[in-house]
Design an enzyme around this catalytic site. Structure first.
Site, PDB file in Angstrom:
ATOM      1  N   ASP A  26     -11.372  25.175  26.993  1.00  0.00           N
ATOM      2  CA  ASP A  26     -12.277  24.848  25.889  1.00  0.00           C
ATOM      3  C   ASP A  26     -11.469  24.000  24.921  1.00  0.00           C
ATOM      4  O   ASP A  26     -10.584  24.501  24.230  1.00  0.00           O
ATOM      5  CB  ASP A  26     -12.759  26.151  25.219  1.00  0.00           C
ATOM      6  CG  ASP A  26     -13.516  25.894  23.907  1.00  0.00           C
ATOM      7  OD1 ASP A  26     -13.800  24.723  23.590  1.00  0.00           O
ATOM      8  OD2 ASP A  26     -13.819  26.880  23.202  1.00  0.00           O
TER       9      ASP A  26
ATOM     10  N   LYS B 285     -11.232  15.681  17.954  1.00  0.00           N
ATOM     11  CA  LYS B 285     -12.395  15.652  18.847  1.00  0.00           C
ATOM     12  C   LYS B 285     -13.507  14.784  18.253  1.00  0.00           C
ATOM     13  O   LYS B 285     -14.273  14.174  18.981  1.00  0.00           O
ATOM     14  CB  LYS B 285     -12.891  17.084  19.049  1.00  0.00           C
ATOM     15  CG  LYS B 285     -13.962  17.251  20.114  1.00  0.00           C
ATOM     16  CD  LYS B 285     -14.169  18.732  20.384  1.00  0.00           C
ATOM     17  CE  LYS B 285     -15.286  18.981  21.376  1.00  0.00           C
ATOM     18  NZ  LYS B 285     -15.443  20.431  21.624  1.00  0.00           N
TER      19      LYS B 285
ATOM     20  N   GLU C  83     -20.636  22.911  26.961  1.00  0.00           N
ATOM     21  CA  GLU C  83     -20.210  24.168  26.351  1.00  0.00           C
ATOM     22  C   GLU C  83     -21.270  25.279  26.436  1.00  0.00           C
ATOM     23  O   GLU C  83     -20.929  26.418  26.798  1.00  0.00           O
ATOM     24  CB  GLU C  83     -19.769  23.919  24.899  1.00  0.00           C
ATOM     25  CG  GLU C  83     -18.430  23.186  24.853  1.00  0.00           C
ATOM     26  CD  GLU C  83     -18.123  22.471  23.543  1.00  0.00           C
ATOM     27  OE1 GLU C  83     -18.868  22.678  22.565  1.00  0.00           O
ATOM     28  OE2 GLU C  83     -17.146  21.706  23.500  1.00  0.00           O
TER      29      GLU C  83
ATOM     30  N   ASP D  67     -24.161  27.838  18.675  1.00  0.00           N
ATOM     31  CA  ASP D  67     -22.709  27.645  18.583  1.00  0.00           C
ATOM     32  C   ASP D  67     -22.336  27.156  17.190  1.00  0.00           C
ATOM     33  O   ASP D  67     -22.565  25.993  16.838  1.00  0.00           O
ATOM     34  CB  ASP D  67     -22.266  26.641  19.664  1.00  0.00           C
ATOM     35  CG  ASP D  67     -20.747  26.407  19.656  1.00  0.00           C
ATOM     36  OD1 ASP D  67     -20.068  26.836  18.704  1.00  0.00           O
ATOM     37  OD2 ASP D  67     -20.262  25.778  20.621  1.00  0.00           O
TER      38      ASP D  67
END
Ligand code: ADP
Ligand code: MG
Length: 617
Positions: free
Chosen positions: A20, A82, A181, A203
């Site tokens: 992850d 990211k 994800e 999330d």
């Protein structure tokens, strides 16, 4: 007779891991005999902060040590990289204003970050985090780790997915699969064991909020829709508390801490600690010691919840929009999965439960579920786990430019992948031989409002009157979400295809160059190649100069000009056998300068000659 030495050592086992690669935190996991397990580092830490720092002695460090350096050398330390993956410098102009590190002002297209005396691309920085995870896994498993499954947000576009794969390669990992994800989180909960059902994955992480709705049918996952907010997460809660604490401090200490970068970072940590504690206990203390001064405040959950209620509320609108896109009511959602550290907050859990009218899954650690699911997928791909079919969704529509700057969509947003679509196009001009295929991504109708992914020419099609040619364009998105485009002249069968290299991504050459540069021993090879290239260049210019010296143009030069050329030539020849390509290049440049007039004379002579040979009818 000679004998060969035989190595009886057992080859080290090789393992596939699941990773992850998060905005705030990253984790690595693998498939044990009993199920997926998070891999801790040698000090028992399961979470690796996604932070990378260039130390003063020139080493790139990642994880906890880098997070420490955020305190003392923020300008050499990168976090939230990211957000920059697969983006162009123009895409992130506003974003980077918030970062303490600098973007190389000369970077066009691919972003380069300036850390100390080095410039690094986002994939190179992510690779440092991945290398750390790879190393942790190799130590813990006593195995070689060269293959991985890496998770990405469901909304990641092609460029962002490519950049993630590049990061894997730079870290020495073959990326077997990029998995969305939310899909990974559902796998971690083993929801694939259900026969049918609809799953919402909520999330709420450090900097981003994502909601996805998946459908499960005969053990197959299908992503129905995704939504979210790329600037909403635990960071917003931290900033809110930080602002209050700063004001409080200002009146108590009579100092403005907000201009003291290190002080702010330390206070931020204290605030985060208090926030995280409040998820488990009804009240806590916010304590902060700095430069001999002491500050303390009691904080209870009721006050905290009142403060953050608007932030939690902001996650609900994307949820409603996502339900609408997926054409489901909250009552039709069978399972809700909680992902991301911020879902530990009781108020968040309560809000989600109220919206979906069912108790969300919180049995697994919300910051670990994605990595655990990635490990399950890794197990599937390495044959350790019985195969499951995974289907994901494409977040944006894909199409082709047609006349008048209009986009013709071939694959629509939220289509499940792998997906393919073919459409026939024709020519606009009589006898047209080439067709430009322009691939675009986005929801808008006009080319100028969509994102350009690739352009290429289908050449030498059979000439036809306008509107008669038949060109089949096929778009194919593979299981990783990477796009392949093929154009085919239906009459001749002539075909041209590209794997779409995102406009802002790294080229194959750039990735190769980085891999070369990242291998310490490779530096020598690189130097050697540079020297060779410089010598080839030198050979060319020396040969050209000598040729010019035999021509009339040489005689047109003045004596001092001729001496300049001779001396520059000698300089280059002397540098030629040295081992420093920079010296060769310098002398090359000098000879170039010295032969400038000579080259001009040559050109004029050539032009005169050419004119003399021209016949005019
Ligand atoms: P990401 O997916 O963005 O990399 P994570 O899922 O690891 O991030 O979530 C990180 C966020 O979760 C941080 O803002 C962190 O402060 C927050 N967090 C972690 N534990 C808790 C907790 N116990 N209570 C509240 N927030 C938490
Ligand atoms: Mg995450």
């Amino acid at each position: 007779m000679s004998t060969f030495q035989i190595d009886f050592g057992e080859a080290r086992r090789s393992k596939v891991v699941g990773i992850d690669l998060g905005t705030t935190n990253s984790l690595v996991a693998y498939m044990d005999l009993t199920g997926p397990e998070i891999i801790a580092d040698s000090e028992g830490r399961r979470i690796v902060p996604s932070v990378v720092s260039l130390t003063t002695d020139g080493n790139l460090v990642a994880g906890e040590p880098a997070r420490e350096l955020l305190l003392t050398s923020p300008e050499r330390t990168v976090y939230s990289v990211k957000r920059l993956m697969g983006k162009g410098a123009d895409d992130v102009k506003d974003e980077v204003k918030l970062f303490p590190f600098r973007i190389d002002p000369e970077s066009t297209g691919v972003i380069k970050l300036k850390l100390g005396d080095r410039t690094l691309t986002p994939p190179e920085i992510s690779a440092a985090v991945l290398k750390q995870l790879k190393e942790n896994a190799e130590t813990a498993l006593d195995a070689v780790v060269e293959q991985a499954v890496i998770t990405v947000p469901a909304y990641f576009n092609d460029a962002q997915r490519q950049a993630t794969k590049d990061a894997g390669r730079l870290a020495g990992l073959e990326v077997l699969r990029l998995v969305n994800e939310p899909t990974a989180a559902s796998l971690a909960y083993g929801l694939d064991k259900r026969q049918d059902g609809v799953i919402a994955v909520y999330d709420f992480g450090g900097g981003t909020f994502d909601i996805s709705i998946l459908r499960l049918h005969d053990g197959i996952f299908e992503v129905l829709a995704t939504n979210g907010d790329t600037h909403l997460g635990g960071d917003d809660i931290d900033n809110l508390l930080l602002r209050i604490a700063l004001e409080d401090l200002a009146s108590e200490w009579k100092t403005d801490l907000s201009t003291d970068a290190e002080g702010v970072q330390r206070l931020r940590r204290a605030v985060i600690r208090a926030k995280e504690e409040l998820s488990f206990v009804p009240e806590t203390k916010l304590a902060f010691d700095y430069k001999g001064q002491h500050y303390q405040r009691a904080l209870d959950r009721a006050i905290f919840e009142r403060l953050i209620a608007p932030i939690v509320e902001r996650t609900l609108e994307p949820c409603r929009a996502c339900l609408k896109d997926a054409a489901h009511t909250p009552e039709q959602i069978d399972e809700v999965v909680m992902v991301g550290g911020s879902t530990r907050i009781p108020l968040v859990r309560a809000a989600v439960e109220r919206l979906f009218k069912s108790k969300p899954h919180t049995e697994l650690n919300p910051d670990e579920v994605v990595a655990l699911g990635a490990a399950v997928q890794a197990g599937i791909l390495s044959g350790d786990v019985e195969d499951k079919l995974l289907l994901d969704v494409t977040p944006l529509s894909l199409g082709i430019e047609t006349m008048g700057g209009v986009v013709s969509k071939l694959i629509h947003r939220n289509s499940t992948i792998p997906a393919s679509a073919t459409e026939q196009f024709t020519t606009a001009v009589d006898g047209q031989r080439n067709v430009l295929i322009h691939v675009l991504q986005g929801e808008r109708e006009l080319v100028k409002d969509c994102r350009s992914l690739a352009r290429f020419d289908l050449k030498e099609i059979a000439p036809m009157p306008a509107g008669f040619a038949r060109i089949d364009v096929r778009l194919l998105i593979d299981a990783n979400g990477i796009l392949n485009v093929t154009a085919r002249d239906a009459r001749t069968g002539k075909e041209q295809s590209v794997e779409v290299k995102p406009s802002y991504g790294l080229t194959e050459d750039q990735v190769e160059a980085m891999i070369r540069e990242s291998i310490e021993k490779g530096e020598e090879d690189l130097r050697e190649r540079q020297v060779r290239e410089a010598r080839v260049e030198a050979d060319n210019i020396l040969a050209a100069t000598e040729k010019a010296q035999r021509s009339d143009a040489w005689n047109d030069l003045s004596e001092p000009e001729r001496q300049d050329v001779e001396s520059a030539k000698r300089g280059l020849i002397a540098a030629y056998h040295g081992s420093d390509h920079r010296v060769i290049n310098e002398k090359l440049e000098a000879l170039n300068q010295a032969t400038h007039t000579l080259a001009e004379n040559m050109m004029n002579t050539a032009v005169r000659g050419a004119l003399r040979g021209t016949k005019i009818d």
